[in-house]
Write a protein that holds these residues in place. Sequence first.
Motif, PDB file in Angstrom:
ATOM      1  N   ASN A   1       5.030  12.601 -11.329  1.00 50.59           N
ATOM      2  CA  ASN A   1       6.406  13.016 -11.605  1.00 50.59           C
ATOM      3  C   ASN A   1       7.108  13.707 -10.455  1.00 50.59           C
ATOM      4  OD1 ASN A   1       6.461  12.068 -14.279  1.00 50.59           O
ATOM      5  ND2 ASN A   1       5.146  13.797 -14.851  1.00 50.59           N
ATOM      6  N   MET A   2       6.884  13.197  -9.274  1.00 51.39           N
ATOM      7  CA  MET A   2       7.510  13.848  -8.117  1.00 51.39           C
ATOM      8  C   MET A   2       8.962  13.400  -7.986  1.00 51.39           C
ATOM      9  SD  MET A   2       4.663  13.672  -5.233  1.00 51.39           S
ATOM     10  CE  MET A   2       3.160  14.599  -5.337  1.00 51.39           C
ATOM     11  N   PRO A   3       9.768  14.271  -7.387  1.00 53.73           N
ATOM     12  CA  PRO A   3      11.152  13.864  -7.147  1.00 53.73           C
ATOM     13  C   PRO A   3      11.220  12.723  -6.126  1.00 53.73           C
ATOM     14  CG  PRO A   3      10.729  16.034  -6.225  1.00 53.73           C
ATOM     15  CD  PRO A   3       9.496  15.643  -6.958  1.00 53.73           C
ATOM     16  N   PHE A   4      12.375  12.067  -6.088  1.00 51.43           N
ATOM     17  CA  PHE A   4      12.535  10.859  -5.294  1.00 51.43           C
ATOM     18  C   PHE A   4      12.138  11.034  -3.828  1.00 51.43           C
ATOM     19  CE2 PHE A   4      15.237   7.796  -2.959  1.00 51.43           C
ATOM     20  CZ  PHE A   4      14.594   6.652  -3.401  1.00 51.43           C
ATOM     21  N   ILE A   5      12.719  12.059  -3.215  1.00 54.40           N
ATOM     22  CA  ILE A   5      12.485  12.243  -1.775  1.00 54.40           C
ATOM     23  C   ILE A   5      11.005  12.466  -1.473  1.00 54.40           C
ATOM     24  CG2 ILE A   5      12.908  13.816   0.151  1.00 54.40           C
ATOM     25  CD1 ILE A   5      15.194  11.983  -0.304  1.00 54.40           C
ATOM     26  N   VAL A   6      10.376  13.281  -2.319  1.00 50.30           N
ATOM     27  CA  VAL A   6       8.957  13.580  -2.082  1.00 50.30           C
ATOM     28  C   VAL A   6       8.123  12.302  -2.192  1.00 50.30           C
ATOM     29  CG1 VAL A   6       6.998  14.969  -2.831  1.00 50.30           C
ATOM     30  CG2 VAL A   6       9.317  15.896  -2.971  1.00 50.30           C
ATOM     31  N   GLY A   7       8.420  11.506  -3.219  1.00 56.58           N
ATOM     32  CA  GLY A   7       7.693  10.252  -3.388  1.00 56.58           C
ATOM     33  C   GLY A   7       7.906   9.311  -2.214  1.00 56.58           C
ATOM     34  N   LEU A   8       9.145   9.272  -1.746  1.00 63.44           N
ATOM     35  CA  LEU A   8       9.471   8.436  -0.601  1.00 63.44           C
ATOM     36  C   LEU A   8       8.627   8.842   0.603  1.00 63.44           C
ATOM     37  CD1 LEU A   8      11.762   6.320   0.266  1.00 63.44           C
ATOM     38  CD2 LEU A   8      12.805   8.279   1.378  1.00 63.44           C
TER      39      LEU A   8
ATOM     40  N   PHE B   1       0.832  -1.201   0.000  1.00 65.06           N
ATOM     41  CA  PHE B   1       0.000   0.000   0.000  1.00 65.06           C
ATOM     42  C   PHE B   1       0.868   1.253   0.000  1.00 65.06           C
ATOM     43  CE2 PHE B   1      -2.428   3.294   2.269  1.00 65.06           C
ATOM     44  CZ  PHE B   1      -3.599   3.305   1.525  1.00 65.06           C
ATOM     45  N   GLY B   2       1.823   1.310   0.913  1.00 61.54           N
ATOM     46  CA  GLY B   2       2.689   2.489   0.990  1.00 61.54           C
ATOM     47  C   GLY B   2       3.498   2.658  -0.283  1.00 61.54           C
ATOM     48  N   ALA B   3       4.089   1.551  -0.741  1.00 61.26           N
ATOM     49  CA  ALA B   3       4.914   1.628  -1.950  1.00 61.26           C
ATOM     50  C   ALA B   3       4.081   2.078  -3.137  1.00 61.26           C
ATOM     51  CB  ALA B   3       5.559   0.273  -2.231  1.00 61.26           C
TER      52      ALA B   3
ATOM     53  N   GLY C   1       8.880  -1.827   1.694  1.00 59.27           N
ATOM     54  CA  GLY C   1       8.289  -2.016   0.364  1.00 59.27           C
ATOM     55  C   GLY C   1       8.935  -1.110  -0.665  1.00 59.27           C
ATOM     56  N   ILE C   2       9.142   0.136  -0.279  1.00 59.01           N
ATOM     57  CA  ILE C   2       9.756   1.089  -1.211  1.00 59.01           C
ATOM     58  C   ILE C   2      11.192   0.663  -1.525  1.00 59.01           C
ATOM     59  CG2 ILE C   2      10.483   3.483  -1.516  1.00 59.01           C
ATOM     60  CD1 ILE C   2       8.113   4.202   0.400  1.00 59.01           C
ATOM     61  N   LEU C   3      11.927   0.264  -0.490  1.00 52.41           N
ATOM     62  CA  LEU C   3      13.305  -0.182  -0.718  1.00 52.41           C
ATOM     63  C   LEU C   3      13.331  -1.381  -1.661  1.00 52.41           C
ATOM     64  CD1 LEU C   3      14.935   0.122   2.822  1.00 52.41           C
ATOM     65  CD2 LEU C   3      15.235   1.619   0.842  1.00 52.41           C
ATOM     66  N   LEU C   4      12.385  -2.292  -1.438  1.00 49.89           N
ATOM     67  CA  LEU C   4      12.331  -3.470  -2.303  1.00 49.89           C
ATOM     68  C   LEU C   4      12.064  -3.050  -3.746  1.00 49.89           C
ATOM     69  CD1 LEU C   4      12.330  -6.541  -2.538  1.00 49.89           C
ATOM     70  CD2 LEU C   4       9.879  -6.508  -2.158  1.00 49.89           C
ATOM     71  N   ALA C   5      11.122  -2.118  -3.904  1.00 47.99           N
ATOM     72  CA  ALA C   5      10.793  -1.656  -5.257  1.00 47.99           C
ATOM     73  C   ALA C   5      11.996  -0.983  -5.899  1.00 47.99           C
ATOM     74  CB  ALA C   5       9.612  -0.706  -5.213  1.00 47.99           C
ATOM     75  N   THR C   6      12.721  -0.172  -5.130  1.00 53.42           N
ATOM     76  CA  THR C   6      13.876   0.490  -5.728  1.00 53.42           C
ATOM     77  C   THR C   6      14.941  -0.544  -6.084  1.00 53.42           C
ATOM     78  OG1 THR C   6      14.931   0.869  -3.605  1.00 53.42           O
ATOM     79  CG2 THR C   6      13.547   2.636  -4.437  1.00 53.42           C
ATOM     80  N   SER C   7      15.010  -1.635  -5.334  1.00 53.70           N
ATOM     81  CA  SER C   7      16.054  -2.607  -5.643  1.00 53.70           C
ATOM     82  C   SER C   7      15.667  -3.508  -6.807  1.00 53.70           C
ATOM     83  CB  SER C   7      16.428  -3.418  -4.408  1.00 53.70           C
ATOM     84  OG  SER C   7      15.556  -4.503  -4.258  1.00 53.70           O
TER      85      SER C   7
END
Lengths: 365, 375, 505, 330
Positions: B104-111, B91-93, B256-262
Motif C-alpha cells: 500500500n505504498m503511495p505512487f511516488i514511493v512505488g515508482l 521485473f522493475g514494474a 514498464g511502469i508507464l505501460l502498466a499505469t496506462s
Amino acid sequence: MKLKLPATMGSQYLVLIATIILGAIILGVSSGGNFFGPVSMQTFFQFLAVPILIGLAQMITLAVGQLNLAIGAIGGVAACLAAVMVADWGLNPWLGALVALLVGAVAGIANGILVVVTKINGFIVTLATMTVLLGVQYALVNTRTISSDNWAPVAALGKARWLGLPAIFVIAIIVAVLVGLAFRYTTTGRHLLASGDNEHAATLAGISNDRSLTVAHGASGLIAGFAGFVSFASLPGVNQSVGGDWLLSSFAAPIIGGVSLTGGTVAVFGTVLAAFVVRLVDSARAEFQLAPAWVNLVIGAVILGTVALGRLRESRESAKAGMLRARVANHRVNTAALQPAAAAAPAGPPPSSEPAPSASEEVKQ
Amino acid sequence: MSHATTPAGDARRRQGTDFKRYLTSPQFFLALIILVLVGLIGAAKPNAFNGAFVVAPLLTSIAIFTIVGLSQMMVLSIGQMNIAVGNMAAFGAMFTGMAFDLWNMPFIVGLIAGLVAGAAIGGLTGWIIAKTGVNSFIVTLAMSFALLGLVPTVYSMLSPGSAFTAKPEGMEFLGRGTFLDVCMVGYCGPAAIPVMVVPVLLVVLLVGGLYARTKLGREILLTGANIKAAELSAIPTNKRVVLVHALSGALASLAGILLATSTGSFTPAIGNEFMLQSFLGPILGGTLLAGGYISVTGTFLGITLTLLIRRGLELFGAGVEMLNIFLGLILLVALSAERIRTVRRRKPTPTPPDGPPPAEPAAAEPAPAESGATA
Amino acid sequence: MSAPILQASNVTKTYPGVKALDNVNLTLMPGEVHALLGENGAGKSTLIKYLTGVHQADSGTLLINGVEEKFTNPSESGAAGVGVVHQERNVIREFTVAENIVLSRTPKRFGFIDWKKVNAEASRCLALLDFEIDPQTPIAQLSSAQIQLVEIARALYTETKVLLLDEPTASISDAEAAKLFTVIHRLKADGAAILFVSHKLDEVYAHCDTVTVLRDGKTVLSDAALADHPHDEIVNIMVGRSLASLVTPERAVDQGQAPVLEMRNVTTTAGHGGISLEVRPGEILGLYGLVGAGRTELAHAILGRERITEGELLVNGSPAVIHSVRDALHTHGIGYVTESRKEEGVFLEQNITRNVAVTSWGNLAGPLGMVRGASERSLVEKYVAELDIKISSQDQLAGQLSGGNQQKVSLAKWLAADPRILIIDEPTIGIDVRTKRSFYELIWGLADQGLAILLISSDLAEMITLADRIAVMDSFTLSGTVDNSHDYDTMSQDVIRLIHNKALA
Amino acid sequence: ACTPQETAGGGDNGGAPAAMDTVKVGLISGGAHPYFQPWTEAGAMAKTEFKLGDVTFNETAEWDQTKQNDVINSMVANGYNAFGVFGVSPTDINSTFSNLKKHGVATAALGSCPAGDTNEADFCLSTDTEEAAYKAAKAAIDAMDGKGVLAHLTGVNVDSNTQRRIAGVKKAVAETGGAVTLLPDVTDIDTDLTTAQKAVADLLASKGSTINGIVSTAYNPAVAAATAVKDSKLPIKLVAIDDDATILSAIEDGSVSATVVQNPSGQAFVGSYALAKLATKACTMASPGEIIDSGSFIVTKDNVKDYDAERDAKSAELAKDFDSKYLDCK
Ligand SMILES: Nc1ncnc2c1ncn2[C@@H]1O[C@H](COP(=O)(O)OP(=O)(O)OP(=O)(O)O)[C@@H](O)[C@H]1O
Ligand SMILES: Nc1ncnc2c1ncn2[C@@H]1O[C@H](COP(=O)(O)OP(=O)(O)OP(=O)(O)O)[C@@H](O)[C@H]1O
Ligand SMILES: O[C@@H]1[C@@H](O)[C@@H](O)CO[C@H]1O
Ligand SMILES: [Mg+2]
Ligand SMILES: [Mg+2]
C-alpha cells in the motif's frame, strides 16, 4: 587427419558431457528407473530434433558473425506452406516436405542477399524479414490447425523409429554431422569461418565475404526449413504457432556449446550436447512437475554458468602461466646475483645480424 | 530533443552550415518521412486526428517506447546489447506493483521502488559483463531467460490472479490522463496530449544532456568507441559499463511502469513487446550497433516512425497478416533508403580546409565518417 | 639486363578527398631488391594495394612479365605470382598457423580439404624462414612478431616471382629480420624481384639494390641505383627539403635527486621476477629488449593492469598500490602512451577534440559534470599547436589522420593531463624520419620540463639517441642498466652483450 | 487548443434513438486463435439480420493489451460506436471499457469477463469458464469410472479464465471425495503447438502409466494430447475443449472422449444485437455490468453430429433473455 580441438574447447565438452551424465542419473534415480524406459527415452530424443536443428541454424550465422532472428518465422512459414500446399492444393506430401526445405533455403538466401546488398546489420535485416514472415505465416493458415492426417506418409516418418531411435532425431544428427563435416572439410565452410573471424584478412586471401554471408544465411535458412519439416512431420497438425518460441532458444544451444558471438568459430558437437542439456531440464520439469517458468530460469543459469566457467578457467590458466614465468625469472635473478656485474662479463662477439649503425650518423653531439 | 547547443557566440557564426548539416542528417530524413506519412494519413482519413482516440494513445505509445528505445540506446552506446530490456521492465514494474498492492505504498514511493529494482537488475547484469568479460548478448540473453522464469513465478506466488491491480492516487492521472484533466480558470488542455509526455520529455532531455554535455556521457561514448583505449585513457570502463546497464535497467523499468499505469495493472506480460522495438528506434535513428555514437533525437524519431506506420495501417484496417508484412517491408525500405542516402553522400569527401564544429556535440550528431563530409 | 618482371606506369589513385597516387611509375627487375621509400602517407601501401588487386586505380597500367594485368581481387595477383606481406597483420585468429599460410589456395583431394597436405605445405614455407613452430598451433597463441613471420611464410606459399614487403621488419626483432633477409637474398638469387618498404634506412642500405621514392603520391625518384644516393640525400628527397642533422641536446640529469618512480625487487602476475629500477625527474630511462621481453607488461604492472605480488613500487618515495590507469593518473600523475596506437591509443572513429581532451574532462567539467565546450576546445587547440599536429579541424576523426599524427594525438592526450611521470611504449613504430625527429625533440623537451620518462623501444638506434640510461630486459627480468654515452658502436655492443649474457645464463 | 471544461468528454445522453443502421460494431478478439473463428460469420449474420451499419471482426490484438487498445481506438476514429471485446488482460480491460463508455460507446465483454468483481462493460456475455471446466472435469471423471489420477492441462497462468478453470476442475475433483487425485496443473503450454506437444509427451513419459484421465482446458494442449494419447496406446480418457475440426475428428475416432464446447457464435451474434440496441440508445442495461453465461455443452461421440442444434437453441434463448430481462428499452 585427426580433428584437433583447442584445449579449452575440449574441456567445455567434458563439462557438458559430465552434466548430461549427472542429470540423466539424477532423473533416472528419482523416476525409479522410469526415465530410462523405452517410452521415456523415445520422448526424450523425439523432442531433441528441433532444438538441435535450430541451434545449428543459429550457429551457422554466428560463424560469420551474424545473428538470425528469423529462424522461427522461417521454420513456421516452411511448415505452414507445406501444410497448405498438401492439404488444400493436393500436393504430394513428400513434395510438401521438399517445399519446406525450399522455403527455408530461399528465405535464408533472401536474408543473405539483403544483408549483402543493403549493408544493414543482419540483426536488423532478420528482424524485418521475421516480421514479414510472421505475417505470411498467418496469411497462410489463419487460425486453423491443419491436421497431419493430410500428409499421413510424412507423419508416419515423424513417428518412425530408425535403429531404435526416433527417425527425426536421427535426421537431426545426420544434419549435424554433415554441417560438422562441411565446416571441417570444405573450403566453403572454412571461408565462412575466415570471413567471420576477420573480414579484411579473408578478403586479402581472395575470399568473398559477400558470398560467405549469403551462404551462411542460406544454410541457416535451409536448416531452419529442416526444423520446419520436422515439425510438419511430427506435430499432430500445423498452425500459426509453429516456430513461435524458437527465437531465444535457438541461441541457447550454440552459446552453451561454446560458439563465440564475434564470429569465426563453430561447435557442432557442443551445440548438440547443449541441446541435450536443455532437454534434460525439460524432462526434469516434467518429472518434478514444476511450472514451465522454471525451465527458463534454469536455462538462464546454465548459460551464465557455462560461459562464466569458461572465463574463469581462461584467467586461471593465464595466471598460472604468469606465475610459472615469474618463478623462472626469480630463479634467474637469484643465480645472476651470485656472479656480480653482469654487464662487465667478458664480451662475446656481437651477432652477425646486427644492423648497420645509422642513427649514430645522425647524432652529432 | 538533445539539440544542446554549442557556446552561444560560435553558434551564430555557424548557423548557416548547421542548417545544411541538419538537412542531411538521418534525423532530418526520418522527420521528413514522418511528416509525409502524417500528411498522407490525414488526407486519406480526416478523422485520423481524433484527439482522444488516435492522437493521445499514439503519443502515449510513443512516450513509452521512446523510453524503451533509450534504454537500449544507452547499452548500444557502449557497443553492447540488452536482450533483456523487456524482462527488466517486467521485473522493475513487478516491484512497483508489489509496492502498491502488497504494501500500500503511495505512487511516488512505488515508482521509485520499481526504478531501483530495475537499476539493480541492470547493474547486476552490467557487473557480470564487466567482471567476466563475457559478451553482453550472452549475459543479457541469460538474464532474459532467468527473468522470464522468475517474474511469472513471483506473480503467481503473490497474487491469485497473477496481477497487481491496486491503483494508488496519481496512477490513473499519469497513465491515462490527458491535458484535458489539467484545468485552470475553467479551461482545460487538449485531450490529444497525454500527461505522460511531460515526465518522458524530461527523461529524454536528461539522457540527451548526459551524452551531449557531461563528462560522464563522453566517457560512456568513448567506452563504446573502444573499450581498451578508453581504459588506457584513464576512464573507469568497468564502472561505466555497470552504470550504463543500471541506467538501462532503470529506464526499461520506467517504461514498464508507464505501460502498466496506462493499461491499468501490473502483470508479468509487461515488456513482452519491448525487445525488438527497442532496437528499431535507435537504429533507425542512426545509433550505431558498434557503439560510440548515439542519437537521442533519432531514437525518438525512429520510434515515432514505426509506431506511426503501425497506427496508420491499423486505421486503414489492415489485418494482422498485412500489418506484419507491411511493417517489415517498410522498415527494410526505410533502412535501405537511409543506407543508400548516406553511402551516396559520403562519396565526394574533400577534406575541408577549416570545417566548422558540428551543430550538435558529436555525441548527438551524424555518423562518424560524415563529420568531414558535411561541414 | 633482362626484361622487367613488373612494370607499373602512370598509376593514379584517389581516395575520397585524397590523391594517394599521382602518376606513379615503378619497375621491378628480376634478381633485384628494390626499396620503396617515402614519408608517412606518401602512398607506399596504396601502391602495393594496387599491385595486388586489393584496390583498383583510377588509371595506370600494370605489366607482369610483359603481359598486361588488371587485378580486381587479391587472389588474381596471387595466381600471377605476386606474393605480398601487407603493413597490417591480416590473419584468421581462430585458424592454425598452417591454415593461415595456405588460406588463399587450400590443398584439396577429391574436392575436400587435404589436411595432411595443408600441414606439409605450411611446414615447407616455415622452413624457408627457419621458423620452428608447430604448424598446427592456433594463431591466437602467437606473439605479434611470430604472426609477422607467419605472414611472410604465407607470401612464400605460392610460387613467387614478385614479393612485395610493406614494412615487414617494423615489429620483429633483429634476429628474426636477419632470417628474413636471408630468404630475400635467396629469392633474389633465384631471379625473383623484391619490393621492400621500410622506414629503417640502415636496413635499406644493407640489403637493397635500387630505390624508388614517393612524396605526396608522386614519384620523386624512380628506379635509381641506391648506391648513387647517400643516406642524407635520400632523406632530403623524401622530405622534399634539406633536413638539418639531429642534434642531441646537452642533457644533465641530477642523479642526486630522489627518484619519482622506483621498483624494488618486483614480481608480477605477468611473470616478471626481481625487477628493480628507478627514474628521476627530468630523466629518460630507456627500457630496451627484444620483442616479447615483457616491457609492455612491466608498464602494465606499474599501471595496475597486472598485479605486483612481491617487492615494492614507490612513487615519489612512498609505496604505491595502483589499481588502474585512472588511478595511476589521478593519484600518482603517471601517464602511459600505448604501443599500439590504432587499437589502444586513439579512438579512430571519434574527433580530435575528444581524443585529446579525454584525460582532462575532470578538470574541464563544471557543476553536474558538465564539460565547458569552449575551454575544452582551447585546451585541445593548445596541444595541437604545441605538438604541431596536422589536422584540418578539431572535428576531423582521428582515423583520418596519418599514422604519425595519430601518434601525436595519442601523446597529446597525456600531455594535456599534465603528468609527472610518462611511460612511452614504442613511440615511433612505422613513423617516418622527419616525424621521428620531431618526436625526439618533443621527448627531450618534456624531460627538460622535469617529467620523468620511461621509454620503451625495440629500436636500438632510437634508444641510444634518446635515453639517458638504458635498462635492458630479457625474458621478464632485468639484465642490467647502463649509462648511455650516445655512441652507437660502444653502446650497441654493451646492450647486446647484456641481452646475450643473460640468454646464456 | 483549449476546451471549455463543461463540454469536455462524455457522450450526449437522451434524445430520440438512432436507427439500427447507424450502428457500427467492432468485434475484437484477444489474438489469433481458432476460438474466434465463428465470430466472423456470426457477426456478418447479425449485420444482415438486424440491418446494422457494419460489423467488423478484428484480430490484430496479438494477445497484447496495448495493441488491442490501439485497434479499438483506431476503429472508434473510423466511426465504430459499439464494441464486443475479448479482453487480453482481464485485469486491465475494465479501464478500456470505462474509457469507451465515457465517450458514449456501447461495450460488451465477449468470451471473457474482466477479472475481479466489477465489469465496466455494459454486459459480459461469456462462457462461465469455471462451470465449463467443472463440466469437462466431471466428464473426464465419469469416463475414468469415477476414480484414479487426473491431469489438467491449461493455458496462460495470468489469464483470469485459467484461474477459474483451475477452480472448476478442483471443484469436480473435490466432489469425488478422494477417489480421484489431481496432479499439479500444467499451465502456460498453450503458447505454441510444439511447446504443448512436448509438455504432453513429457507428462505421458514420466507419469503416463499412472494417469487415468486428462482434461485440457486450452486449445493447443488439447490438440497435442489427442494425438499423444492415441499414439501412446495408454488407456487414458481425454476430455478437450472447443470444437475445432481437429478435436471433432478426434472425438469421432474415439481418441478423445468428450469436449466441452462453448458458444462463440452466440456471443458474437447475440452480443452484436444487444450492443446495437445499446448504441442506438433505444435501450439501456437493466442492471449495468450484468454477467451472462453464453452456455457450454458436452460433446461426445453420441452427439457430435447434432450438438449445434442445442447450441443454437441456447443462442435463441439468450436473445430472448436480452429482450425480456437484460435490456431496458424505451
Ligand atoms: N582507405 C583509405 N581511405 C582514404 N584515404 C586513405 C586510405 N588509405 C590511405 N589513405 C590515404 O592515402 C594516402 C597514402 O596512404 P598510404 O597508406 O599509402 O601511405 P604510406 O606511404 O603507406 O604511409 P606509411 O608509411 O604511414 O605506411 C594517405 O594520405 C592516407 O591518409
Ligand atoms: N616466453 C613467453 N611465454 C609466454 N608468453 C609470452 C612470452 N613472451 C611473450 N609472451 C606474451 O606474448 C604476448 C605478445 O608479445 P609482445 O611481443 O607484445 O610482448 P611484450 O611483452 O609486449 O614485449 P615488449 O617487451 O616488446 O613490449 C604478450 O602478452 C606476452 O606476455
Ligand atoms: O475459451 C478459451 C478462451 O478463454 C481463450 O483462451 C481462447 O481460447 C478459448 O478456448
Ligand atoms: Mg604504409
Ligand atoms: Mg611491447
